[in-house]
Design a protein around this motif. Sequence first.
Motif, PDB file in Angstrom:
ATOM      1  N   VAL A 220      13.231   5.413  -5.259  1.00 52.91           N
ATOM      2  CA  VAL A 220      12.460   5.581  -4.041  1.00 52.91           C
ATOM      3  C   VAL A 220      12.652   4.341  -3.160  1.00 52.91           C
ATOM      4  O   VAL A 220      12.600   3.208  -3.647  1.00 52.91           O
ATOM      5  N   ASP A 221      12.884   4.580  -1.886  1.00 48.94           N
ATOM      6  CA  ASP A 221      13.173   3.485  -0.956  1.00 48.94           C
ATOM      7  C   ASP A 221      11.982   2.538  -0.821  1.00 48.94           C
ATOM      8  O   ASP A 221      10.893   2.942  -0.413  1.00 48.94           O
ATOM      9  N   GLU A 222      12.195   1.259  -1.175  1.00 53.05           N
ATOM     10  CA  GLU A 222      11.140   0.245  -1.089  1.00 53.05           C
ATOM     11  C   GLU A 222      10.529   0.161   0.304  1.00 53.05           C
ATOM     12  O   GLU A 222       9.327  -0.045   0.465  1.00 53.05           O
ATOM     13  N   GLN A 223      11.397   0.322   1.324  1.00 54.70           N
ATOM     14  CA  GLN A 223      10.929   0.149   2.705  1.00 54.70           C
ATOM     15  C   GLN A 223       9.844   1.149   3.081  1.00 54.70           C
ATOM     16  O   GLN A 223       8.962   0.845   3.881  1.00 54.70           O
ATOM     17  N   LEU A 224       9.923   2.350   2.467  1.00 56.99           N
ATOM     18  CA  LEU A 224       8.893   3.350   2.751  1.00 56.99           C
ATOM     19  C   LEU A 224       7.531   2.843   2.303  1.00 56.99           C
ATOM     20  O   LEU A 224       6.528   2.973   2.996  1.00 56.99           O
ATOM     21  N   GLU A 226       6.705  -0.276   1.877  1.00 59.46           N
ATOM     22  CA  GLU A 226       6.326  -1.421   2.690  1.00 59.46           C
ATOM     23  C   GLU A 226       5.722  -0.950   4.010  1.00 59.46           C
ATOM     24  O   GLU A 226       4.643  -1.374   4.409  1.00 59.46           O
ATOM     25  N   ALA A 227       6.444  -0.006   4.655  1.00 61.52           N
ATOM     26  CA  ALA A 227       5.975   0.481   5.952  1.00 61.52           C
ATOM     27  C   ALA A 227       4.602   1.126   5.837  1.00 61.52           C
ATOM     28  O   ALA A 227       3.694   0.864   6.638  1.00 61.52           O
ATOM     29  N   SER A 228       4.428   1.965   4.797  1.00 57.31           N
ATOM     30  CA  SER A 228       3.140   2.655   4.691  1.00 57.31           C
ATOM     31  C   SER A 228       2.032   1.681   4.331  1.00 57.31           C
ATOM     32  O   SER A 228       0.890   1.828   4.771  1.00 57.31           O
ATOM     33  N   ALA A 229       2.378   0.641   3.547  1.00 60.30           N
ATOM     34  CA  ALA A 229       1.355  -0.350   3.200  1.00 60.30           C
ATOM     35  C   ALA A 229       0.918  -1.121   4.441  1.00 60.30           C
ATOM     36  O   ALA A 229      -0.268  -1.390   4.649  1.00 60.30           O
ATOM     37  N   ILE A 230       1.915  -1.442   5.306  1.00 54.33           N
ATOM     38  CA  ILE A 230       1.581  -2.153   6.538  1.00 54.33           C
ATOM     39  C   ILE A 230       0.706  -1.284   7.432  1.00 54.33           C
ATOM     40  O   ILE A 230      -0.220  -1.768   8.099  1.00 54.33           O
ATOM     41  N   ASP A 231       0.969   0.015   7.389  1.00 52.59           N
ATOM     42  CA  ASP A 231       0.137   0.937   8.169  1.00 52.59           C
ATOM     43  C   ASP A 231      -1.228   1.160   7.539  1.00 52.59           C
ATOM     44  O   ASP A 231      -2.017   1.975   8.036  1.00 52.59           O
ATOM     45  N   GLY A 232      -1.473   0.503   6.428  1.00 50.76           N
ATOM     46  CA  GLY A 232      -2.806   0.558   5.850  1.00 50.76           C
ATOM     47  C   GLY A 232      -3.018   1.604   4.783  1.00 50.76           C
ATOM     48  O   GLY A 232      -4.156   1.916   4.426  1.00 50.76           O
ATOM     49  N   ALA A 233      -1.913   2.177   4.264  1.00 55.76           N
ATOM     50  CA  ALA A 233      -2.075   3.175   3.216  1.00 55.76           C
ATOM     51  C   ALA A 233      -2.383   2.492   1.897  1.00 55.76           C
ATOM     52  O   ALA A 233      -1.716   1.546   1.503  1.00 55.76           O
ATOM     53  N   GLY A 234      -3.394   2.990   1.206  1.00 54.75           N
ATOM     54  CA  GLY A 234      -3.753   2.436  -0.096  1.00 54.75           C
ATOM     55  C   GLY A 234      -2.903   3.058  -1.179  1.00 54.75           C
ATOM     56  O   GLY A 234      -1.953   3.795  -0.898  1.00 54.75           O
ATOM     57  N   TRP A 235      -3.240   2.754  -2.446  1.00 59.95           N
ATOM     58  CA  TRP A 235      -2.432   3.217  -3.571  1.00 59.95           C
ATOM     59  C   TRP A 235      -2.323   4.740  -3.600  1.00 59.95           C
ATOM     60  O   TRP A 235      -1.252   5.305  -3.755  1.00 59.95           O
ATOM     61  N   HIS A 241       1.868  10.427  -0.252  1.00 59.36           N
ATOM     62  CA  HIS A 241       2.747  10.619   0.906  1.00 59.36           C
ATOM     63  C   HIS A 241       4.130  10.017   0.736  1.00 59.36           C
ATOM     64  O   HIS A 241       5.031  10.349   1.483  1.00 59.36           O
ATOM     65  N   VAL A 242       4.313   9.114  -0.220  1.00 60.85           N
ATOM     66  CA  VAL A 242       5.638   8.525  -0.402  1.00 60.85           C
ATOM     67  C   VAL A 242       6.236   8.910  -1.757  1.00 60.85           C
ATOM     68  O   VAL A 242       7.278   9.557  -1.833  1.00 60.85           O
ATOM     69  N   THR A 243       5.521   8.544  -2.829  1.00 63.79           N
ATOM     70  CA  THR A 243       6.111   8.723  -4.153  1.00 63.79           C
ATOM     71  C   THR A 243       6.397  10.192  -4.475  1.00 63.79           C
ATOM     72  O   THR A 243       7.516  10.566  -4.789  1.00 63.79           O
ATOM     73  N   LEU A 244       5.360  11.018  -4.411  1.00 63.14           N
ATOM     74  CA  LEU A 244       5.533  12.406  -4.834  1.00 63.14           C
ATOM     75  C   LEU A 244       6.560  13.163  -3.996  1.00 63.14           C
ATOM     76  O   LEU A 244       7.420  13.843  -4.554  1.00 63.14           O
ATOM     77  N   PRO A 245       6.525  13.046  -2.643  1.00 66.84           N
ATOM     78  CA  PRO A 245       7.585  13.718  -1.889  1.00 66.84           C
ATOM     79  C   PRO A 245       8.979  13.221  -2.261  1.00 66.84           C
ATOM     80  O   PRO A 245       9.924  14.005  -2.310  1.00 66.84           O
ATOM     81  N   ALA A 246       9.088  11.920  -2.580  1.00 65.95           N
ATOM     82  CA  ALA A 246      10.415  11.377  -2.873  1.00 65.95           C
ATOM     83  C   ALA A 246      10.979  11.927  -4.178  1.00 65.95           C
ATOM     84  O   ALA A 246      12.179  12.133  -4.298  1.00 65.95           O
ATOM     85  N   ILE A 247      10.115  12.163  -5.158  1.00 66.20           N
ATOM     86  CA  ILE A 247      10.654  12.634  -6.437  1.00 66.20           C
ATOM     87  C   ILE A 247      10.490  14.145  -6.604  1.00 66.20           C
ATOM     88  O   ILE A 247      10.713  14.688  -7.682  1.00 66.20           O
TER      89      ILE A 247
ATOM     90  N   MET B  11       2.461  -5.254  -1.665  1.00 63.69           N
ATOM     91  CA  MET B  11       1.626  -4.734  -2.740  1.00 63.69           C
ATOM     92  C   MET B  11       0.247  -5.389  -2.755  1.00 63.69           C
ATOM     93  O   MET B  11      -0.719  -4.802  -3.204  1.00 63.69           O
ATOM     94  N   GLY B  12       0.209  -6.619  -2.286  1.00 60.63           N
ATOM     95  CA  GLY B  12      -1.055  -7.336  -2.361  1.00 60.63           C
ATOM     96  C   GLY B  12      -1.340  -7.724  -3.797  1.00 60.63           C
ATOM     97  O   GLY B  12      -0.598  -7.372  -4.710  1.00 60.63           O
ATOM     98  N   LEU B  13      -2.405  -8.480  -4.015  1.00 64.68           N
ATOM     99  CA  LEU B  13      -2.737  -8.850  -5.374  1.00 64.68           C
ATOM    100  C   LEU B  13      -3.556  -7.749  -6.023  1.00 64.68           C
ATOM    101  O   LEU B  13      -4.404  -7.131  -5.375  1.00 64.68           O
ATOM    102  N   PRO B  14      -3.287  -7.451  -7.293  1.00 65.17           N
ATOM    103  CA  PRO B  14      -4.033  -6.376  -7.947  1.00 65.17           C
ATOM    104  C   PRO B  14      -5.487  -6.769  -8.161  1.00 65.17           C
ATOM    105  O   PRO B  14      -5.803  -7.917  -8.445  1.00 65.17           O
TER     106      PRO B  14
END
Lengths: 334, 297
Positions: A220-224, A226-235, A241-247, B11-14
């Motif tokens: 799975v592309d790391e940048q996806l 990173e981008a979603s985390a910057i946009d404020g997406a949590g785990w 929205h990233v992991t499951l669609p990718a696999i 990722m931030g810190l866990p």
Amino acid sequence: MTVTAASTGGTPAPDAAPGDPPVPEPRAPKVKPKRTRAQRLRRDLFLVGLMLPGVIYFVVFHYGALFGNLIAFKDYVTFIGVWDSAWVGIDNFTVLLGDPDFWNAAGNTVVIALLQLVFFFPAPLALALLLNSLVGDKIRRFVQSVVYLPHFISWVIVVALFNQVLGDVGVLNGILDDNGLSTIDIIGNPDAFKPLVVVQVIWKEAGWGTIIFLAALANVDEQLYEASAIDGAGWWRRLWHVTLPAIRPVIVLLLILRLGDILTVGFEQFFLQRDAVGPEVGEVLDTFIYWSGIQDGHFGVAAAAGLMKGVLGVALVYTANKISHRLGEQGVYR
Amino acid sequence: MASKVTRPLWMGLPKWYTRLAKAIALTIVVSIVVFPFWTIVATSIASPNEVIENGGWVIWPSAVDLTAYTSIFKGEVITRALLISGGVTVLGTATSLVATIALAYALARPGVFGGKPVLLLVLFTFLFPPAMIPSFLVVKELGLLNSFPALVLPVLINVFNLVIMRGFFQGVPTELIEAARLDGAGEFRILTRVVLPLSKSIVAVVGLFYAVSYWNAFFNAVIYMDAHNYPVQAVLRQYVTQGAALSDLGNAEASILNSPQSVKMAVVVIATLPIMLIYPFVQRFFVKGVLTGAIKS
């Protein structure tokens, strides 16, 4: 020496070029467009010889067995043999379809297959997500080598382990009893059988099943992320929205393969435990085939059951593949 | 330094509670896998009397006592079964490896005579694996019933292993093969001196897969062999899951002991041991092997 002759292979043009020019080629004609079949055979004689044992194996034991399915349409008598037994048309199939034991086995198989699909299929994915979330390499490798191990343990031993831990004189009930608690009847209890076999297959194969998911997750592309985390997406949102669609292609692929195999719920597991709970709940299609064919000698009927199972399996894969194409997935390609 | 793997910034810190939850989950997973093995080993090395007093199982033996093991090897049943299993595993793995390497190598060469039809012939069997009754009849018609080849020949080549192997061979650079040929090497030398030395990892993985499946096989023995020619897994089935006594199986020594449970667990341990012993050595090759195969197919 047929140096260039061999190196050019079946398609003469492309291979001949690199590195060859400086080597003097005394006799071999430079352009020789097509070889006859006999020439190719002579050139590849050694390789054809290498193929031979394998080809004989597949012809005898795979195609021989495929051909042997014909006895599903015969009244097979052991001492007369496959060839000389009389043809009976579809009699074996009518007998089979009128046999309540067959329908009982088919019903058990479908129920267990569905339980496996719901509880066993997602288990490796969940475990893979957990492993994938570990950043530390050492712990991850350690856990991986532990959870792969049961895949290499035979079903006989797995059943023995479960009996020792969960049986009525096993560890769990021993501990419960020592502490004055009531014991639980698991092994040999017909009501607990179906959940038990699903738990067993999870214990044995979930770890091994993570391999393919872990590989997909690593791609799975790391940048996806990173981008979603910057946009404020949590785990959770990153997972959804990233992991499951990718696999998703991998999940679909495994699901299709599983569907084709759905009538095979694991022969050895049931063969070993059927007698402990009785055929009523413990009989599946494969054990039915074994007991009616090899034990009771109804070879024709048992072969008919096997043939129907095989054809249904192929049909299921084909259908599932078609559906996945409709849904815009790659599917299996067959 | 070494333990701190680079953690991407995003990722931030866990949080402490996610770390705790993960640690708990992993501990549970690992214990569920390890505990059954632990308890069979513990029960097999505890003194038989301790096992009886405790009701058939032990988690922490008070002293190590190998009576169960010595009693097994004094009798004939398990010893003979182990010899049969060992022989079938060694000879079967060797034969299967040779046959698989030969076919995979020939099919990996581009444009080989007959390559395409043979490949189709092989891949089609993926779709229609041999069913139980017809396979049994093939073995029977060939007159192989109750002979040791019946445990090897019907499973000589595994299509999955063949596909992994072929995929690996295809990855060997053609330049190397061409160079060897220019140096005057024949096909046999190219295979044994150039290709195989480069393919040690895949040969190890496929060899392990074959060895494990031969060692673990019991059903083919049950249908093809007479009981006195059973390998250890088939004996184990009679003894542990069907409840036959070792004395019924002709093992007088073990039946003298009045704790069958510790003997049973010792048999389980012995039947598992070979796998435990080779597992760590070949383990690191798995992922690579399985994945090349999965991608190719």
